[in-house]
Design an enzyme around this catalytic site. Structure first.
Site, PDB file in Angstrom:
ATOM      1  N   ARG A   1      -0.628  14.494  12.814  1.00  0.00           N
ATOM      2  CA  ARG A   1      -0.104  14.302  11.465  1.00  0.00           C
ATOM      3  C   ARG A   1      -0.052  15.584  10.643  1.00  0.00           C
ATOM      4  NH1 ARG A   1      -1.613   8.333   9.363  1.00  0.00           N
ATOM      5  NH2 ARG A   1       0.429   8.579   8.449  1.00  0.00           N
ATOM      6  N   PRO A   2       0.742  16.540  11.077  1.00  0.00           N
ATOM      7  CA  PRO A   2       0.840  17.800  10.324  1.00  0.00           C
ATOM      8  C   PRO A   2       1.584  17.612   9.005  1.00  0.00           C
ATOM      9  CG  PRO A   2       2.406  17.761  12.138  1.00  0.00           C
ATOM     10  CD  PRO A   2       1.627  16.490  12.241  1.00  0.00           C
ATOM     11  N   ILE A   3       1.565  18.650   8.156  1.00  0.00           N
ATOM     12  CA  ILE A   3       2.302  18.577   6.889  1.00  0.00           C
ATOM     13  C   ILE A   3       3.298  19.737   6.781  1.00  0.00           C
ATOM     14  CG2 ILE A   3       0.619  17.226   5.576  1.00  0.00           C
ATOM     15  CD1 ILE A   3      -0.345  19.917   4.353  1.00  0.00           C
ATOM     16  N   ASP A   4       3.706  20.246   7.951  1.00  0.00           N
ATOM     17  CA  ASP A   4       4.626  21.393   7.940  1.00  0.00           C
ATOM     18  C   ASP A   4       5.949  21.075   7.244  1.00  0.00           C
ATOM     19  OD1 ASP A   4       4.778  19.648  10.235  1.00  0.00           O
ATOM     20  OD2 ASP A   4       6.339  20.950  11.020  1.00  0.00           O
ATOM     21  N   LEU A   5       6.459  19.854   7.414  1.00  0.00           N
ATOM     22  CA  LEU A   5       7.742  19.501   6.787  1.00  0.00           C
ATOM     23  C   LEU A   5       7.617  19.519   5.264  1.00  0.00           C
ATOM     24  CD1 LEU A   5       8.798  16.510   9.094  1.00  0.00           C
ATOM     25  CD2 LEU A   5       9.676  18.846   9.139  1.00  0.00           C
TER      26      LEU A   5
ATOM     27  N   ARG B   1      -4.819  10.471   4.069  1.00  0.00           N
ATOM     28  CA  ARG B   1      -3.679  11.356   4.260  1.00  0.00           C
ATOM     29  C   ARG B   1      -2.718  11.325   3.073  1.00  0.00           C
ATOM     30  NH1 ARG B   1      -0.381  14.147   7.688  1.00  0.00           N
ATOM     31  NH2 ARG B   1       1.806  13.825   7.203  1.00  0.00           N
TER      32      ARG B   1
ATOM     33  N   ASP C   1       3.976   0.947  12.181  1.00  0.00           N
ATOM     34  CA  ASP C   1       2.810   0.271  11.592  1.00  0.00           C
ATOM     35  C   ASP C   1       2.653  -1.177  12.069  1.00  0.00           C
ATOM     36  OD1 ASP C   1       2.085   2.539  10.262  1.00  0.00           O
ATOM     37  OD2 ASP C   1       2.707   1.870   8.274  1.00  0.00           O
TER      38      ASP C   1
ATOM     39  N   ILE D   1       6.797   7.301  17.121  1.00  0.00           N
ATOM     40  CA  ILE D   1       6.543   8.031  15.872  1.00  0.00           C
ATOM     41  C   ILE D   1       5.245   8.846  15.937  1.00  0.00           C
ATOM     42  CG2 ILE D   1       6.345   7.843  13.343  1.00  0.00           C
ATOM     43  CD1 ILE D   1       9.044   6.846  14.354  1.00  0.00           C
TER      44      ILE D   1
ATOM     45  N   LYS E   1       0.838  -1.211   0.000  1.00  0.00           N
ATOM     46  CA  LYS E   1       0.000   0.000   0.000  1.00  0.00           C
ATOM     47  C   LYS E   1       0.868   1.254   0.000  1.00  0.00           C
ATOM     48  CE  LYS E   1      -1.844   1.803   4.006  1.00  0.00           C
ATOM     49  NZ  LYS E   1      -1.573   3.250   4.051  1.00  0.00           N
ATOM     50  N   ASN E   2       1.848   1.282   0.897  1.00  0.00           N
ATOM     51  CA  ASN E   2       2.625   2.515   1.059  1.00  0.00           C
ATOM     52  C   ASN E   2       3.591   2.768  -0.091  1.00  0.00           C
ATOM     53  OD1 ASN E   2       1.255   2.955   3.390  1.00  0.00           O
ATOM     54  ND2 ASN E   2       2.973   2.571   4.778  1.00  0.00           N
TER      55      ASN E   2
ATOM     56  N   ARG F   1      -9.016  -0.343   4.191  1.00  0.00           N
ATOM     57  CA  ARG F   1      -8.157   0.678   3.567  1.00  0.00           C
ATOM     58  C   ARG F   1      -6.815   0.095   3.170  1.00  0.00           C
ATOM     59  NH1 ARG F   1      -6.594   4.996   7.314  1.00  0.00           N
ATOM     60  NH2 ARG F   1      -5.038   5.063   5.676  1.00  0.00           N
TER      61      ARG F   1
ATOM     62  N   CYS G   1      -5.702   8.204   9.223  1.00  0.00           N
ATOM     63  CA  CYS G   1      -5.944   7.486  10.480  1.00  0.00           C
ATOM     64  C   CYS G   1      -6.030   8.443  11.658  1.00  0.00           C
ATOM     65  CB  CYS G   1      -4.785   6.541  10.757  1.00  0.00           C
ATOM     66  SG  CYS G   1      -4.834   5.055   9.810  1.00  0.00           S
TER      67      CYS G   1
HETATM   68  C1  UD1 Z   1       4.033   6.960   6.321  1.00  0.00           C
HETATM   69  C2  UD1 Z   1       3.204   5.713   6.103  1.00  0.00           C
HETATM   70  C3  UD1 Z   1       2.567   5.259   7.405  1.00  0.00           C
HETATM   71  C4  UD1 Z   1       3.640   5.100   8.474  1.00  0.00           C
HETATM   72  C5  UD1 Z   1       4.509   6.340   8.583  1.00  0.00           C
HETATM   73  C6  UD1 Z   1       5.688   6.173   9.522  1.00  0.00           C
HETATM   74  C7  UD1 Z   1       2.449   5.944   3.818  1.00  0.00           C
HETATM   75  C8  UD1 Z   1       1.321   6.140   2.899  1.00  0.00           C
HETATM   76  N1  UD1 Z   1       2.169   5.995   5.120  1.00  0.00           N
HETATM   77  O1  UD1 Z   1       3.138   7.975   6.767  1.00  0.00           O
HETATM   78  O2  UD1 Z   1       1.914   4.025   7.168  1.00  0.00           O
HETATM   79  O3  UD1 Z   1       3.016   4.861   9.702  1.00  0.00           O
HETATM   80  O4  UD1 Z   1       5.040   6.688   7.289  1.00  0.00           O
HETATM   81  O5  UD1 Z   1       6.476   5.109   9.119  1.00  0.00           O
HETATM   82  O6  UD1 Z   1       3.559   5.699   3.420  1.00  0.00           O
HETATM   83  N2  UD1 Z   1       5.416  14.785  10.711  1.00  0.00           N
HETATM   84  C9  UD1 Z   1       5.415  16.129  11.005  1.00  0.00           C
HETATM   85  N3  UD1 Z   1       5.310  17.023   9.982  1.00  0.00           N
HETATM   86  C10 UD1 Z   1       5.212  16.623   8.677  1.00  0.00           C
HETATM   87  C11 UD1 Z   1       5.219  15.250   8.378  1.00  0.00           C
HETATM   88  C12 UD1 Z   1       5.328  14.350   9.431  1.00  0.00           C
HETATM   89  O7  UD1 Z   1       5.501  16.520  12.163  1.00  0.00           O
HETATM   90  O8  UD1 Z   1       5.118  17.478   7.792  1.00  0.00           O
HETATM   91  C13 UD1 Z   1       5.515  13.803  11.819  1.00  0.00           C
HETATM   92  C14 UD1 Z   1       4.244  12.965  11.927  1.00  0.00           C
HETATM   93  O9  UD1 Z   1       3.247  13.613  12.656  1.00  0.00           O
HETATM   94  C15 UD1 Z   1       4.769  11.741  12.605  1.00  0.00           C
HETATM   95  C16 UD1 Z   1       6.162  11.579  12.028  1.00  0.00           C
HETATM   96  O10 UD1 Z   1       6.521  12.875  11.525  1.00  0.00           O
HETATM   97  O11 UD1 Z   1       4.848  11.943  13.970  1.00  0.00           O
HETATM   98  C17 UD1 Z   1       6.287  10.540  10.919  1.00  0.00           C
HETATM   99  O12 UD1 Z   1       5.436  10.860   9.865  1.00  0.00           O
HETATM  100  P1  UD1 Z   1       5.738  10.473   8.357  1.00  0.00           P
HETATM  101  O13 UD1 Z   1       7.004   9.677   8.271  1.00  0.00           O
HETATM  102  O14 UD1 Z   1       5.608  11.679   7.535  1.00  0.00           O
HETATM  103  O15 UD1 Z   1       4.530   9.499   8.056  1.00  0.00           O
HETATM  104  P2  UD1 Z   1       3.594   9.492   6.783  1.00  0.00           P
HETATM  105  O16 UD1 Z   1       4.390   9.760   5.559  1.00  0.00           O
HETATM  106  O17 UD1 Z   1       2.387  10.275   7.050  1.00  0.00           O
END
Ligand code: UD1
Length: 417
Positions: free
Chosen positions: A121-125, A92, A305, A327, A22-23, A397, A116
């Site tokens: 789960r912010p997207i600031d990065l 997401r 996961d 995480i 999936k990922n 999902r 989920c």
């Molecule tokens: C991906 C996986 C998910 C897995 C996760 C961690 C997919 C589709 N999903 O999710 O199954 O659980 O990796 O291995 O591949 N964060 C921030 N700001 C950001 C982005 C992330 O603070 O802009 C934080 C998140 O809140 C979290 C951590 O970074 O605490 C890891 O997130 P991230 O590695 O980005 O996970 P996803 O890509 O969402």
């Protein structure tokens, strides 16, 4: 509300085929926007998240044909750059489309993504990295407007090795000008899969799998045919099911290298694991030993996961196990359902302390997220009597035909109202 009715107590026995990841699939489907042509994918899992991704791609103008595990995406006419709120909220990973849409059309408007219920789960990065690559990012009332006249590749350092941000920057940079270096990149195998397909399209990406990724911008990409890697989390989930039911199962279509951190923890339960080329045989032990410590970490550490499936399996282990979630901040929601079934678990902040009990009892329980849902299926397989699990859309999902695969392994599971 659709449910799984599980009559627990059966050992799982037999072979199960692991589906495509999936990922890996979701960012790769997003990448299909970039080649202004045809992307033919094999080993695509038939799961709800893929259906959402197909909807979003169709919405921006792609034509999609699907036949079993084969998906063909024609992205010649990407006409729209708005990702509808209703689709964005459903998943997401829809945020992955943003890098690809800007890469192709130089603009994209969208709302904050859903997913989920496992934390903020912010997207600031993602957005900080986009800005560094010369994308204007404006936010207004939950909507985000991105545009650029030219993607200027550059060097950037991620504050945290976010999987999604790493993939999004790759998708944005492949058609940019100059070179991008991503430092502190995530190292997950799915990122290597994304690099592989991008390079097969004619992109110039190197380093995926390490913490520095280099992208040399190119002008154009071409048609591609690609087979998605196996799902390492689905594989880990079935292995936990095998241990939890003290069964004897063989997994086909797995990449053993991707799951070594999972295998070494499973071995601590005293299960026997026999590794072959693309398959794994697991022989459960009649006594499941507790695991002293599990700490979730970015790859190659133990995956977040897999955290909930391990906790569920350990509810009936001998001794005490300690599991720490590093995480996501809210990933123990499913624990209250396990406690309803008789599990002894204390959650203190980011740590769950599990005291093994003899058995769980069937109950009415509810899944609130994908992996937590899989953990509850495991609990149902272990428990005495009948478990009714609702909220199964979360499980659908990410797990292809979980009920059918389990039936073939001898579980008593069926869909109910
Ligand atoms: C991906 C996986 C998910 C897995 C996760 C961690 C997919 C589709 N999903 O999710 O199954 O659980 O990796 O291995 O591949 N964060 C921030 N700001 C950001 C982005 C992330 O603070 O802009 C934080 C998140 O809140 C979290 C951590 O970074 O605490 C890891 O997130 P991230 O590695 O980005 O996970 P996803 O890509 O969402």
């Amino acid at each position: 509300m659709e449910s799984y009715i599980i009559n627990g107590g059966n050992k799982l026995e037999g072979r199960v085929n692991i589906s495509g990841s999936k990922n890996a699939t979701l960012p790769i489907m997003a990448a299909s926007i970039l080649n202004e042509g045809t992307t033919t994918l094999y080993n695509v899992p038939d799961i709800y998240d893929v259906k959402i991704m197909i909807n979003i791609l169709e919405n921006v103008g792609c034509k999609i044909y699907r036949n079993r595990d084969k998906v063909v995406i024609d992205s010649r006419n990407v006409s729209d750059t708005v990702i509808p709120d209703v689709l964005m909220r459903q998943m997401r990973s829809s945020v992955m489309l943003v890098g690809a849409v800007i890469g192709r059309k130089r603009q994209c408007n969208f709302s904050y993504p859903g997913g989920c219920e496992i934390g903020a789960r912010p997207i600031d990065l993602h957005m900080r990295a986009f800005r560094k690559l010369n994308v204007n990012v404006r936010e207004n009332s939950g909507y985000i407007y991105c545009d650029t006249d030219c993607i200027k590749n550059t060097e950037l350092n991620l504050d945290f090795p976010s999987v999604g941000a790493t993939e999004n920057v790759m998708l944005l940079s492949v058609l940019g000008e100059g070179n991008t270096t991503i430092k502190n990149a995530a190292r997950e195998p799915e990122i290597i899969d994304l690099q592989n397909i991008l390079n097969k399209m004619g992109a110039k990406v190197q380093g995926a799998g390490s913490n520095i990724i280099y992208i040399e911008g190119v002008k154009k990409l071409k048609d591609v045919t690609y087979t998605i890697m196996p799902d390492r989390i689905e594989a880990g989930t079935y292995l936990c099911m095998g241990v939890a039911t003290k069964g004897h199962i063989i997994l086909d279509n797995v990449n053993v290298e991707h799951i070594s951190s999972i295998l070494s923890k499973l071995e601590e339960t005293k299960a026997r694991i026999i590794i072959r080329k693309n398959s794994i045989e697991l022989i459960g032990n009649s006594k499941i030993m507790g695991i002293d410590t599990i700490k979730t970490m970015p790859y190659p550490g133990f995956p977040t996961d897999m955290q909930s499936q391990f906790v569920s399996m350990l509810t009936i282990s001998k001794g005490t196990s300690i599991v720490t979630e590093n995480i996501f901040e809210n990933r123990f929601k499913y624990v209250s359902e396990l406690i309803r079934m008789g599990a002894k678990i204390n959650v203190e902040g980011r740590t769950a302390i599990i005291k093994g009990v003899k058995n769980l009892e069937g109950a009415l329980i509810e899944a609130h997220d994908l992996r937590g849902g899989a953990a509850l299926v495991i609990a149902g397989l272990i428990a005495n009597g009948q478990t009714k699990l609702i909220g199964i859309k979360h499980i659908q999902r990410g797990y292809e035909d979980i009920d059918k695969k389990l039936l073939l392994l001898g579980a008593k599971i069926k869909k109910g109202e």
